[in-house]
Every structure is written in C-alpha cells, then in structure tokens.
Design a protein around this motif. Structure first.
Motif, PDB file in Angstrom:
ATOM      1  N   VAL A 359      43.382  43.077  43.454  1.00 24.62           N
ATOM      2  CA  VAL A 359      42.044  43.663  43.501  1.00 24.62           C
ATOM      3  C   VAL A 359      41.468  43.376  44.883  1.00 24.62           C
ATOM      4  CG1 VAL A 359      39.727  43.673  42.518  1.00 24.62           C
ATOM      5  CG2 VAL A 359      41.715  43.324  41.032  1.00 24.62           C
ATOM      6  N   ARG A 360      41.196  44.429  45.652  1.00 23.59           N
ATOM      7  CA  ARG A 360      40.588  44.271  46.980  1.00 23.59           C
ATOM      8  C   ARG A 360      39.088  44.516  46.846  1.00 23.59           C
ATOM      9  NH1 ARG A 360      42.180  44.056  52.196  1.00 23.59           N
ATOM     10  NH2 ARG A 360      44.343  44.461  51.595  1.00 23.59           N
ATOM     11  N   VAL A 361      38.291  43.566  47.326  1.00 21.60           N
ATOM     12  CA  VAL A 361      36.844  43.639  47.195  1.00 21.60           C
ATOM     13  C   VAL A 361      36.217  43.660  48.578  1.00 21.60           C
ATOM     14  CG1 VAL A 361      34.793  42.620  46.155  1.00 21.60           C
ATOM     15  CG2 VAL A 361      37.027  42.302  45.063  1.00 21.60           C
ATOM     16  N   CYS A 362      35.682  44.818  48.960  1.00 24.53           N
ATOM     17  CA  CYS A 362      34.990  44.939  50.240  1.00 24.53           C
ATOM     18  C   CYS A 362      33.584  44.373  50.108  1.00 24.53           C
ATOM     19  CB  CYS A 362      34.934  46.401  50.669  1.00 24.53           C
ATOM     20  SG  CYS A 362      36.562  47.166  50.897  1.00 24.53           S
ATOM     21  N   LYS A 363      33.064  43.822  51.171  1.00 23.84           N
ATOM     22  CA  LYS A 363      31.774  43.145  51.106  1.00 23.84           C
ATOM     23  C   LYS A 363      30.594  44.109  51.035  1.00 23.84           C
ATOM     24  CE  LYS A 363      31.674  42.605  56.140  1.00 23.84           C
ATOM     25  NZ  LYS A 363      31.805  41.627  57.247  1.00 23.84           N
ATOM     26  N   SER A 364      30.819  45.395  51.345  1.00 26.34           N
ATOM     27  CA  SER A 364      29.729  46.364  51.340  1.00 26.34           C
ATOM     28  C   SER A 364      30.280  47.763  51.122  1.00 26.34           C
ATOM     29  CB  SER A 364      28.974  46.334  52.669  1.00 26.34           C
ATOM     30  OG  SER A 364      29.826  46.767  53.730  1.00 26.34           O
ATOM     31  N   ARG A 365      29.393  48.688  50.776  1.00 25.73           N
ATOM     32  CA  ARG A 365      29.796  50.091  50.642  1.00 25.73           C
ATOM     33  C   ARG A 365      30.307  50.635  51.965  1.00 25.73           C
ATOM     34  NH1 ARG A 365      28.956  54.645  47.698  1.00 25.73           N
ATOM     35  NH2 ARG A 365      27.720  53.572  46.120  1.00 25.73           N
ATOM     36  N   GLU A 366      29.640  50.263  53.061  1.00 33.98           N
ATOM     37  CA  GLU A 366      30.059  50.756  54.366  1.00 33.98           C
ATOM     38  C   GLU A 366      31.495  50.348  54.674  1.00 33.98           C
ATOM     39  OE1 GLU A 366      25.834  50.949  53.996  1.00 33.98           O
ATOM     40  OE2 GLU A 366      27.159  49.221  53.763  1.00 33.98           O
ATOM     41  N   GLU A 367      31.831  49.105  54.389  1.00 35.46           N
ATOM     42  CA  GLU A 367      33.190  48.648  54.650  1.00 35.46           C
ATOM     43  C   GLU A 367      34.188  49.346  53.726  1.00 35.46           C
ATOM     44  OE1 GLU A 367      34.683  44.355  55.741  1.00 35.46           O
ATOM     45  OE2 GLU A 367      34.601  44.533  53.558  1.00 35.46           O
ATOM     46  N   TYR A 368      33.793  49.569  52.489  1.00 36.57           N
ATOM     47  CA  TYR A 368      34.640  50.271  51.518  1.00 36.57           C
ATOM     48  C   TYR A 368      34.997  51.671  52.018  1.00 36.57           C
ATOM     49  CZ  TYR A 368      35.403  53.011  47.178  1.00 36.57           C
ATOM     50  OH  TYR A 368      35.866  53.876  46.213  1.00 36.57           O
ATOM     51  N   ILE A 369      34.014  52.388  52.548  1.00 35.67           N
ATOM     52  CA  ILE A 369      34.263  53.740  53.053  1.00 35.67           C
ATOM     53  C   ILE A 369      35.138  53.689  54.297  1.00 35.67           C
ATOM     54  CG2 ILE A 369      33.158  55.794  54.022  1.00 35.67           C
ATOM     55  CD1 ILE A 369      30.768  55.183  52.171  1.00 35.67           C
ATOM     56  N   LYS A 370      34.902  52.707  55.159  1.00 35.69           N
ATOM     57  CA  LYS A 370      35.751  52.565  56.341  1.00 35.69           C
ATOM     58  C   LYS A 370      37.196  52.265  55.957  1.00 35.69           C
ATOM     59  CE  LYS A 370      31.983  50.752  59.221  1.00 35.69           C
ATOM     60  NZ  LYS A 370      31.439  49.530  59.860  1.00 35.69           N
ATOM     61  N   TYR A 371      37.368  51.519  54.900  1.00 36.34           N
ATOM     62  CA  TYR A 371      38.720  51.186  54.436  1.00 36.34           C
ATOM     63  C   TYR A 371      39.436  52.405  53.876  1.00 36.34           C
ATOM     64  CZ  TYR A 371      42.500  48.836  51.941  1.00 36.34           C
ATOM     65  OH  TYR A 371      43.745  48.456  51.472  1.00 36.34           O
TER      66      TYR A 371
END
Length: 561
Positions: A359-371
C-alpha cells in the motif's frame, strides 16, 4: 480477463493542482539526490522541489523532481502549458540489473513486456512524459560537460508542448539533457524541461547546467537485509526489494504489518499507525466473507474440469464487458501497457502472496496526482504493479474519505490474490468495494454500517425514478456504469445503486419484506461461476436463474427506501 482495479469517484469534490501561472526559474539546492545502494551516484536536486518515485515496473526512470506548488506554466497565452520537471533516468545493461520479464502475480506466472529504452535518444523519442517531436542540432551537440567526475556530455533538445486546453496551439519547449557514463554497461541521465522562449530558457538552462555539473560517482553498497534477494519466502523477497527502493527515494519510508507493506511519504506517525491497524482490521472482515479456502477449492475444481475437458474455459464469453477498458494499465498508461496475458500454473500459495500486499500512501493529493493518480480519483489498485495507491486527504474530503477509499480499494487487492486477474461486472466489483467502505472502525475493529453517502443518493434516486431496472443493471458494462448510458445516469448514481444492491443481498435476509431464501445465494453463485468460467454472461445467468425480477426489484426498493 481484465484487472480488479477501480478509479474511485471522489466524495468531496476535486482539488486540482496549482493553477497555471508564472513559475520561478528552478535553482540548484544544497541537497543531493543519492543512490548508494544500486547505481552509485549523487547529484544536486532543485531547491524546494520534491522527489516523486517511479511507478512499479518502470525500467528507465529513477525518479523525478517537481515543485511543491505552482508547477503549471503558461506558454504563449493560448492555453498551452507545461509542468516543471527534472527527471533522473538510467540505461542499465548490467546482467544483474535486467528488467524482469516474468513475475509471480496473484498466484500466477505473468509475462511482462519490458518498456525499457536503450539510450537517451530512444527515451527522448517516446519515454519522456512531456513534450513531443524532440530533436537537437546534430552539428552543435553533444558537447562535453565539464565538472562531473565521470565521462559526461550534454544536449539541448527542442520540442513542442503536449499539454493545454482543447484547441490550444503547441508551443516551443526545451529540455536540457546530461548523460553520464559510469561503466560500459551503465549510463545515468539528468533531464530538465523549460519554456522554449529564448529569454526564459536561458535561466532554465543555466540552472539545469549547474545541477548537472554537480554529478558525482559514489560507491554503491546494498544493505545487508536484501543480500538474499531471489531466495527465501515471498514476503522476505518483497521486503528486500522495498528496502532497496525506499533507500533510493528521499522522503519515503517503509512500514509493516502482518500482511501488508506500507510505503509512505507522510511524516504523521499517528496517521501511519492508525492506517496499519485499519488495514489488518478490514482484512479480517474480507477474510470472513471471502475465506482463502473457498478460493482454493474453486481453483481445484476448475483445474479438474479443465483436465477432463468439462466446463467453460476461462477467458471465453463476455470477458471484455466487466471492469474493461484500461484496467490492465497503470495510471496514465503506466508500465503495465506491455503486460501479456500468458500464464502458467504457479507453485506459490496465493495466501503467501497476499501477505506481501503493498500500500503506497502519498502525503497529499498533489503528490498522488504527480505520482500518477487521476485527478478525479481517491485511490486505485493496479494489479500488474501489485500496488494499492491512496493519499492522506486533508484538504478536500478530509481523512474520513481516505479511510473510505482504503476499505474499498483494499478489497480489490485482497480478492485479487485468491481469484487472480478476474473482473466482475461493476455492480458486483464496485458495489462490494463500497459495501466495505461503509464499515465503521471502532476500538480497532470494524462494524457493519451502511455507506451513508451512497445511501442518501440511492434513496433519492428511487423516489425520483432515477434508477436502472435491476434485470438490466446486473449486465451493464463498465462504460455504462461510469456514465455512458441512455438513461443519463452518471457514475455517482450507478455507484450508489451498485452499493445498494450489494447491501440488499448481504443484509436483507430476514429483514427485507418479501425476501426469498434463494436470493441469499446470488453473490456466491455469481463469483464462483465467474471464477470457474471467466464468462460474465454465464455468471449472471447462474446467479439470477429463476429470479422473479418484479418481486426482486420491489423488495430491493422497499428495503432501501
């Protein structure tokens, strides 16, 4: 057959990335990106930009850097734009580092097509995620790059933008590329993109050149734990790979539970600890409803029938009409685009593989979209990369939405390891995910509770007559479910109806007016038939055989209203 994966419809609206505008020219920072466990180099990173890891199965990409805010740049004022980026790329021909072509996924051997590019020219042609028609002046480049303590040369590529509003004209962009030779079999490249207008590009080129000249080879020493890569239990092997990964990804850390590996950039320890507890608690609910032994028995029956020539062959029939489309791909196409469907029997118990869940957990929505996450989603499960990705939603729907998405997507991840790359109709697939997302976490255990946001929607839709007749709904394709239908129902409407159907079938016995005992077997019969045959139509036919649709729909409406 396609993948168990869904793009969750965001509950609290969509918070896009920073709006397009005027961004500051990048500057070399005081910190270095460092790989001391595999490739052996370090290089200065852009000041105040954050590192984004590569997605699973990426062959060339080491990682990228993007600004934390205001990364969209307007080009020419006609709607064309670019996103500021620095990429670190490798071209690794060392025998011990060749990209895998086959892996164990969901209890099966899966052949994976390699998407690696052999050199920087191939990568600039079709590997870079921004810009098109890249070319350079062959009379001027490459030029030797002075400063790095390794043989190096650089280029300036000219290209055209590929991002912008509909109808916008492509605008000039440039990319500074430095290539370093660490050995005859290993090259590393630095690439930075900027606007092509000469006055603006001059500042970008100077900044990128300063970073590029800071490159230094260093000694690479793998940590002790991964020394046994390729041997030991599946969980030990997965741990070893992830330890190497996080050692190369600044800002990311690895956490464990009994059945999960959590890779996260969040520094909120209380959040991570709660997430770990929730994962194991919701898994216990899945295991009660979908015991591993049941999946084993279905697999044995299928193998026996295939050997005897009886029964439907997996993959025949309506296998393209459930979770279809791009479900075999990672976000934005991802590295799964080369995945093949060739499989052989696997010796490893799916239960063992399920205990390697990532399970990969990005710290923010912005980082999630960049990923790589889609802007209108809150998470996804990508079967080929064997990775569930979510983010800590603190800005839009709140952390409660994070937990809802986790419960939903973790169901797809859990069930995949026992039933493989199987894809039910969306009413079953997404409806069941939503069924689990409504569970309430209380004293470290989950208790059955309706998904309130779906409940409100379907109750109103039933009153307004804004529903799909159930005899049709159970055969709807994913496209219809997501909004391409003649009834003008959008994805939110269909998600709510899918949830309500699963809720009715799982909780309606002895409660719903007019309930018939035969309905209690519908869900099990549907999944068992689909797992045995791979045929969506056969699964629906078997599950709803003999059902009086008028009585069934009347009982469902009465129970939900």
């Amino acid at each position: 057959m396609k993948a168990w994966r869904c793009a969750w419809l965001v509950l609290g609206g969509v918070a896009g990335l920073a709006t397009a505008g005027t961004a500051q020219t990048p500057k070399a920072g005081g910190e270095y990106y460092e790989d001391a466990v595999d490739l052996g180099f370090k290089i200065k990173s852009p000041k105040d930009w954050e590192f984004i890891p590569p997605q699973p199965l990426e062959v060339n990409l080491i990682g990228s850097y993007q600004p934390k805010i205001n990364e969209h740049i307007e080009l020419g004022g006609n709607g064309a734009r670019m996103v500021q980026h620095v990429w670190l790329v490798k071209f690794d021909a060392r025998p011990e580092s060749q990209a895998e072509t086959e892996r164990e996924v969901g209890g099966e051997k899966v052949t994976i097509g390699s998407r690696g590019r052999k050199d920087i020219h191939a990568w600039m042609k079709d590997g870079i995620s921004q810009g098109t028609q890249w070319a350079y002046d062959e009379k001027a480049y490459p030029k030797p790059l002075k400063g790095p303590k390794a043989p190096a040369e650089y280029y300036v590529f000219d290209g055209l933008s590929n991002l912008g509003d509909v109808g916008s004209e492509k605008q000039p962009v440039c990319c500074y590329v430095a290539v370093y030779t660490l050995s005859p079999e290993l090259q590393v490249a630095f690439a930075g993109i900027g606007p092509g207008e000469k006055r603006k590009w001059k500042g970008y080129e100077a900044a990128f050149a300063q970073m590029a000249k800071s490159f230094q080879p260093i000694t690479a020493v793998r940590p002790d734990a991964p020394a046994g890569l390729g041997s030991g239990s599946p969980r030990a092997q997965k741990r070893a790979k992830l330890e190497i990964e996080v050692a190369k990804n600044p800002g990311w850390a690895l956490y464990e539970t009994e059945n999960y590996f959590v890779v996260s950039s969040s520094d909120d320890k209380e959040f991570i600890e709660e997430l770990r507890g929730r994962l194991e608690a919701i898994r216990a609910v899945y295991a009660a409803d979908y015991p591993a032994e049941r999946a084993r028995q279905i697999k044995l029956r299928k193998e026996e029938e295939e050997e005897s020539g009886e029964g439907g062959a997996p993959g025949e029939g309506g296998g393209d009409e459930g979770e279809g489309g791009d479900e075999g791909e990672g976000p934005e196409g991802g590295a799964a685009a080369g995945a093949e469907e060739e499989r052989t029997a696997a010796p490893i118990d799916p239960m063992e593989m399920s205990r390697c869940s990532v399970v990969r957990v990005c710290k923010s929505r912005e980082e999630y979209i960049k990923y790589g996450g889609e802007e209108d989603s809150g998470g996804y499960w990508w079967w080929v990369g064997e990775e569930l990705v979510i983010f800590d939603d603190q800005a839009v729907g709140g952390r409660e939405d994070t937990w809802l998405v986790l419960n939903h997507e973790a169901f797809h991840q859990y069930i995949f390891y026992f039933y493989g790359n199987i894809s039910p109709h969306s009413w079953y697939n997404e409806g069941t995910g939503d069924f689990y997302s409504g569970y309430k976490y209380d004293h470290k255990r989950f208790k059955l509770q309706e998904a309130a946001w779906r409940y409100r929607t379907i109750q109103q839709n039933i009153r307004d007559g804004k529903i799909v007749p159930l005899k049709d709904f159970v055969r709807w394709t994913q496209d219809q479910y997501y909004g391409t239908n003649d009834l003008d129902l959008d994805g939110g409407d269909c998600y709510a109806q899918g949830w309500s159907l699963i809720w009715f079938l799982r909780t309606g016995a002895k409660k719903a007016k007019g309930w018939q005992d035969a309905w209690g077997k519908i869900l099990d019969t549907y999944l068992d038939t689909l797992a045995m045959t791979g045929d969506l139509d056969k699964a629906v036919d078997a599950a709803f055989a003999g059902v009086d649709w008028t009585a069934f729909e009347a009982a469902w409406k009465d129970y939900i209203e």
